[in-house]
Enzyme design. Structure first.
Site, PDB file in Angstrom:
ATOM      1  N   PRO A 167      -1.434   2.371  -5.530  1.00 59.56           N
ATOM      2  CG  PRO A 167      -0.644   0.190  -5.411  1.00 59.56           C
ATOM      3  CD  PRO A 167      -0.232   1.572  -5.803  1.00 59.56           C
TER       4      PRO A 167
ATOM      5  CG  LEU B 210      -2.143  -0.944   1.105  1.00 56.71           C
ATOM      6  CD1 LEU B 210      -3.082  -0.748   2.299  1.00 56.71           C
ATOM      7  CD2 LEU B 210      -2.912  -0.739  -0.194  1.00 56.71           C
ATOM      8  CG  HIS B 211       4.397   1.975  -1.849  1.00 56.71           C
ATOM      9  ND1 HIS B 211       4.881   2.439  -3.049  1.00 56.71           N
ATOM     10  CD2 HIS B 211       4.795   0.691  -1.751  1.00 56.71           C
ATOM     11  CE1 HIS B 211       5.560   1.476  -3.635  1.00 56.71           C
ATOM     12  NE2 HIS B 211       5.521   0.408  -2.881  1.00 56.71           N
ATOM     13  N   GLY B 212       2.341   4.438  -3.149  1.00 59.26           N
ATOM     14  CA  GLY B 212       2.220   4.882  -4.534  1.00 59.26           C
ATOM     15  C   GLY B 212       0.776   4.846  -5.003  1.00 59.26           C
TER      16      GLY B 212
END
Lengths: 547, 93
Positions: free
Chosen positions: B18, B14-16
């Protein structure tokens, strides 16, 4: 003309124009003023963050793709409730708005840094938000790219990925930075966009904003000039570009000795139509940001796309070059004290032989499905035994041509033995310089040691070329050194058989080669090898080619 | 309070992109949605900084919770988006 400021030329081309500096981030005053009205101060802080968020959104709307994504996420962070709450709490604790924002962001950065990896990279986005908000509150110039309203030479300490993403190639003529080496972000970006660039230029930040400078991205020379001279330099550079563009065809010396000029690519987008082939296909792009290895089928599709675009031309595929310096989550490699000296390149196959085997299988399938002449080489080979094992794996996969990259001095010293077990070698001058001079590639303060003209590096290249001659096997150079037109002559004179570089470097190298005979190149190689140091080597060769 | 567990489908975690997409879906819900990973307190799912601070990786199980009218529908939307691989386009070199 005044004194020349010398740096390291990392992207070829010559131009001139007014220099404008990247604005430095604002600093908070030493004395912290008292907060009279907490609610009013909270409003100030909130407004500053909202302002930053809308500016970032506007910037995001001006660019596409990855850059837009990065900026939109940063805009979202600036407007974030969690951040606003932390800032409000700091204001309530007596901190004025700029300090409260710096405190809250500092705490959030720490959280991200502890998470590591991709999360840690977001700490830089937060720093940008802080700098923008503080500049807004203190009424200081906004950090970031200057907007002088006319084409300019961008000068900076160094450039961040966000800066480079926003850089407009229509307004920036050239880039000159104080820090950075040949493989810095700045250098890579400038080459990709065909902008002349000089890095490691110590005095550049002393040049006044608006002062005219000429920039030579080949020699690394940056000179303060009179404004009246600017047009002359640009016109001469334009004529030179036209002259170079008019020359086409395969690389060869004035007397017809063929030296294929091939490309360093990361994917099919980097291939230009008239290329003689690809001398370095970096395959990392398939693996970056993955939590599991890409499947053989996925790899095969990606390789076949590039091979297909090349018709029957040659392509040298470098197998995965990962390690602690370029971490890939699915490999689960431990952090290392000295990543450059650790498990990287071919050494990763010691722990994960399956990754290499699958990659070779995918390359072999793509090679069978297309007409390209596919060669495969391993990065970071140190010993003959490693090269032999790799060559066996390549042949087992059904691929006919196996090679080794020469980046480690141990491999260069034993090139004759390596060439008994592999079909070719390709010299990566960036890493070879780093390991020969014991100077970190990422350390801009050591840019002089990383100069590929260092005679010790040239001597290793020459001994590899000798080994190639005696074994009748190809010895290529695929470091950025191959794209330096003067150095290209020296390499050819030593006996290097092909030069691989980024596409924008090809025309100047092609023209330089076409103007010199092989015998002249051999003479230049001797001059470079006999020079006492890198600067003298370049000067000696430059003087001899002008004469 | 109604809650649902879901395995993060985005391989990058869960980064960027997403994280941004998940936060956008949470913010669009009529009720407040909170999200947590094992062993950490639940945080506001519509805050990008809070979601990034979870440090959730692909394959990790996260819990989403919401209360009030429309909570079930909101949780359904969250589970659907979290389970997808939101970064399926190949990363650039």
């Amino acid at each position: 003309m005044r004194d020349a400021l010398t740096g390291l030329g990392v992207s070829p081309g010559r131009t001139a124009g007014p220099a404008f500096r990247m604005a430095a981030p604002p600093t908070l005053p030493d004395t912290v003023p008292a907060v009279a009205d907490v609610e009013a101060e909270k409003t100030l802080a909130t407004k500053a963050l909202t302002q930053v968020s809308s500016v970032l959104e506007e910037l995001a709307a001006r660019v596409d793709g990855e850059a837009a994504e990065v900026l939109a996420t940063e805009a979202m962070m600036a407007a974030d409730k969690t951040l606003a709450d932390a800032v409000a709490a700091a204001v309530a604790g007596g901190r004025p708005a700029p300090w409260a924002i710096a405190d809250a962001i500092g705490a959030q950065q720490e959280t991200f840094t502890q998470l590591g990896g991709y999360f840690a990279e977001r700490a830089a986005d937060l720093a940008d938000i802080r700098d923008r908000a503080v500049a807004h509150l203190l009424d200081e110039p906004m950090p970031g790219l200057p907007v002088p309203g006319r084409p300019y030479v961008l000068t900076a300490d160094d450039l961040s990925p966000a800066d480079t993403a926003l850089l407009d190639p229509n307004s920036v003529l050239a880039i000159v930075t104080r820090r950075g080496g040949p493989t810095s972000h700045t250098a890579i970006l400038a080459r990709a966009r065909g902008l002349p660039a000089v890095v490691g230029c110590a005095g550049i930040l002393d040049v006044e904003d608006g002062a005219a400078v000429s920039v030579d991205g080949t020699t690394g020379e940056v000179t303060e000039i009179d404004e009246s001279e600017v047009d002359g330099v640009r016109e001469a550079a334009a004529r030179e570009r036209e002259r170079l563009a008019a020359l086409t065809g395969p690389g060869r010396t004035a007397d017809g000795h063929a030296v294929p000029l091939v490309l360093n690519v990361g994917g099919v987008a980097d291939v230009v139509a008239d290329a003689e082939g690809v001398g370095l296909f970096r395959t990392e792009f398939l693996f970056l940001g993955r939590t599991s290895a890409p499947s053989v089928a996925e790899q095969e599709r990606a390789y076949a796309e590039l091979f297909g675009a090349l018709g029957g031309r040659k392509v040298v595929v470098r197998t995965l070059d990962a390690g602690a310096d370029k971490p890939l989550p699915f490999l689960g490699l431990a952090a290392e004290e000295n990543p450059a000296l650790g498990v990287r390149g071919l050494r990763v196959a010691r722990a994960h032989p399956e990754v290499l085997a699958e990659q070779l299988e995918a390359i072999a399938r793509a090679a069978n499905a297309t007409a390209a002449d596919v060669w495969v080489m391993a990065p970071m080979v140190a010993t003959t035994a490693e090269a032999e094992e790799f060559a066996a794996a390549v042949r087992t996969a059904g691929l006919p041509v196996a090679g080794a990259m020469i980046e480690v001095p141990a491999a260069a010293l034993r090139a004759n033995k390596l060439l008994e077990v592999v079909d070719f070698v390709s010299i990566g001058t960036n890493d070879l310089s780093q390991y020969t001079l014991a100077a970190d590639r990422m350390n801009g303060d050591l840019a002089d040691l990383l100069d590929p003209w260092q005679p010790a590096v040239l001597e290793l290249v020459a001994s590899c070329a000798d080994a190639g001659r005696s074994t009748h096997k190809p010895v290529g150079v695929c470091g950025e050194a191959a794209g330096d037109p003067l150095l290209a002559l020296v390499l050819v004179g030593m006996g290097v058989t092909s030069l691989s570089m980024s596409a924008p470097s090809v025309p100047a190298v092609r023209a330089m080669l076409a103007a010199h005979t092989l015998a002249e190149c051999e003479h230049l190689a001797r001059l470079a090898l006999d020079a006492p140091d890198a600067v003298a080597a370049r000067q000696a060769v430059a003087a001899a080619t002008n004469g | 309070m109604p809650s649902r567990d879901v395995v993060v489908g985005s391989r990058v975690g869960l980064h960027g992109r997403p994280a941004k997409t998940v936060v956008g879906v949470a913010a669009a819900q009529p009720v407040a949605v909170r999200i947590s990973t094992a062993g950490k307190p639940a945080v506001d799912a519509s805050s990008i900084l809070a979601v990034l601070s979870l440090g959730a990786k692909g394959g990790d199980t996260v819990t989403v919770e919401a209360d009030g009218d429309g909570a079930e529908a909101a949780l359904g939307a969250m589970v659907e988006i979290l389970a997808q691989d939101l970064d399926a386009e190949p990363a650039d070199a």
